[in-house]
Write a protein that holds these residues in place. Structure first.
Motif, PDB file in Angstrom:
ATOM      1  N   ASP A   1       0.819  -1.209   0.000  1.00  0.00           N
ATOM      2  CA  ASP A   1       0.000   0.000   0.000  1.00  0.00           C
ATOM      3  C   ASP A   1       0.855   1.263   0.000  1.00  0.00           C
ATOM      4  N   ILE A   2       1.870   1.283   0.871  1.00  0.00           N
ATOM      5  CA  ILE A   2       2.756   2.449   0.953  1.00  0.00           C
ATOM      6  C   ILE A   2       4.199   1.946   0.925  1.00  0.00           C
ATOM      7  N   ALA A   3       4.993   2.475  -0.024  1.00  0.00           N
ATOM      8  CA  ALA A   3       6.383   2.022  -0.168  1.00  0.00           C
ATOM      9  C   ALA A   3       7.335   3.159   0.171  1.00  0.00           C
ATOM     10  N   LEU A   4       8.070   2.999   1.256  1.00  0.00           N
ATOM     11  CA  LEU A   4       9.108   3.974   1.559  1.00  0.00           C
ATOM     12  C   LEU A   4      10.377   3.582   0.813  1.00  0.00           C
ATOM     13  N   ALA A   5      11.118   4.591   0.340  1.00  0.00           N
ATOM     14  CA  ALA A   5      12.360   4.313  -0.384  1.00  0.00           C
ATOM     15  C   ALA A   5      13.320   5.467  -0.159  1.00  0.00           C
ATOM     16  N   GLY A   6      14.612   5.153  -0.175  1.00  0.00           N
ATOM     17  CA  GLY A   6      15.620   6.196  -0.005  1.00  0.00           C
ATOM     18  C   GLY A   6      16.223   6.593  -1.347  1.00  0.00           C
ATOM     19  N   ILE A   7      16.579   7.864  -1.479  1.00  0.00           N
ATOM     20  CA  ILE A   7      17.348   8.309  -2.646  1.00  0.00           C
ATOM     21  C   ILE A   7      18.610   9.004  -2.138  1.00  0.00           C
TER      22      ILE A   7
END
Ligand code: MN
Length: 326
Positions: free
Chosen positions: A36-42
């Motif tokens: 549902d919700i995807a956290l990701a780092g850049i």
């Protein structure tokens, strides 16, 4: 050998954290199926103008989590396992090739959107929001945006006669010029650099609304939320949160701090008054710079705001799901 304490006391994780260091202690998961919700780092700071180091922001925030996002007393929700909220790791980048990295950011943001998940991205410098918006544009067309910052980030560097210029100081003039953003549904709040007169003269408007710090300090949370909601309407909307919206007292760890800012509580109250019911299709949190954060103040502030952002998005999603069940 010391005698073990009685068996009824089971060992537990007393660090109150996740040994694997994920955003908000969420499960780490690269498979986007059913997320549902995807956290990701850049981890990217190639477009920084002042103090570099924000590429270490994602790693830093993962390692300093003291609060999760699944229970929120004010919004009165306990998300539990009702939604799948995960950390999908960092975007893969080239390093050293700004436009190649932008293309990779667009591609990987789009991948999350195509999987039906809502991206919540942690930077990185603020230039990353421009290639993120390129991905949202492919799915939703021109986007609405709620922009928390001390800076407008609408520098006219692109007026260079020979080249398009991309820095963390102009993602939104670039995005509006390309049509990724709908200025008529974009509001920038907390701004305290440049005078309104100077900003009118030196930045293009595109119909956007600016809620300056001076005014935001003077009005109530409800009024600020109302201004935001009126501007955004029911458009698909990105929330972009530059940590320097907060006063340096609460967020010293950032590349370009500006005094006269806001408390963490201010940010959280504005978010939870404004976001419920809006069509928030993504968010990011940018400009956290670990090397100027010896007391971890910025990490605590940023992770609390990040948790509130995720919780507000989850709140909207739960309401949607509940509606579907009716
Ligand atoms: Mn800023």
């Amino acid at each position: 050998m010391l005698e073990r304490i009685p068996e009824r006391f089971q060992p537990r994780n007393i660090s109150d954290g996740n040994a694997l260091n994920s955003f908000l202690n969420l499960d780490y998961c690269t498979d986007l199926e059913g997320v549902d919700i995807a956290l990701a780092g850049i981890p990217f700071d190639l477009a920084t103008s002042n103090r570099p180091g924000t590429k270490m922001g994602p790693k830093y925030l993962r390692s300093r989590v003291y609060k999760g996002c699944k229970v929120d007393e004010v919004l009165d929700i306990n998300i539990g396992d009702k939604l799948k909220i995960v950390d999908t790791g960092d975007f893969k980048l080239m390093g050293g090739y700004l436009l190649d990295d932008f293309a990779l950011i667009t591609e990987q943001t789009k991948k999350i959107l195509d999987a039906g998940a809502t991206p919540v991205i942690v930077g990185g410098d603020h230039s990353i929001t421009f290639p993120e918006l390129a991905a949202y544009y492919q799915v939703y067309g021109p986007m609405a945006m709620i922009h928390f910052d001390s800076h407008l980030d609408t520098g006219m560097y692109h007026m260079s006669p020979t080249k398009e210029i991309y820095t963390h100081g102009n993602p939104f003039s670039n995005a509006m010029r390309k049509g990724f953003l709908d200025g008529n549904h974009t509001i920038q709040i907390g701004i305290r650099t440049g005078s309104p007169k100077m900003n009118d003269e030196y930045t293009e408007n595109y119909g956007r609304e600016i809620l300056y710090a001076k005014e935001l300090h003077a009005i109530s949370y409800e009024e600020a939320a109302e201004r935001i909601r009126r501007k955004v309407g029911n458009m698909p909307c990105l929330v972009t949160f530059d940590i320097d919206f907060l006063d340096p007292a609460y967020a010293p760890g950032t590349g370009t701090p500006v005094t006269g800012g806001f408390t963490v509580y201010d940010a959280m109250m504005i978010l939870e008054n404004a976001l419920p019911g809006l069509n928030i299709v993504g968010a990011d949190m940018v400009e956290v710079e670990p090397f100027f954060d010896p007391s971890e103040t910025t990490a605590i502030s940023a992770n609390n705001v990040l948790a509130k952002l995720v919780t507000c998005i989850a709140y909207n999603k739960l309401t949607e799901k509940e509606k579907e069940q009716d």
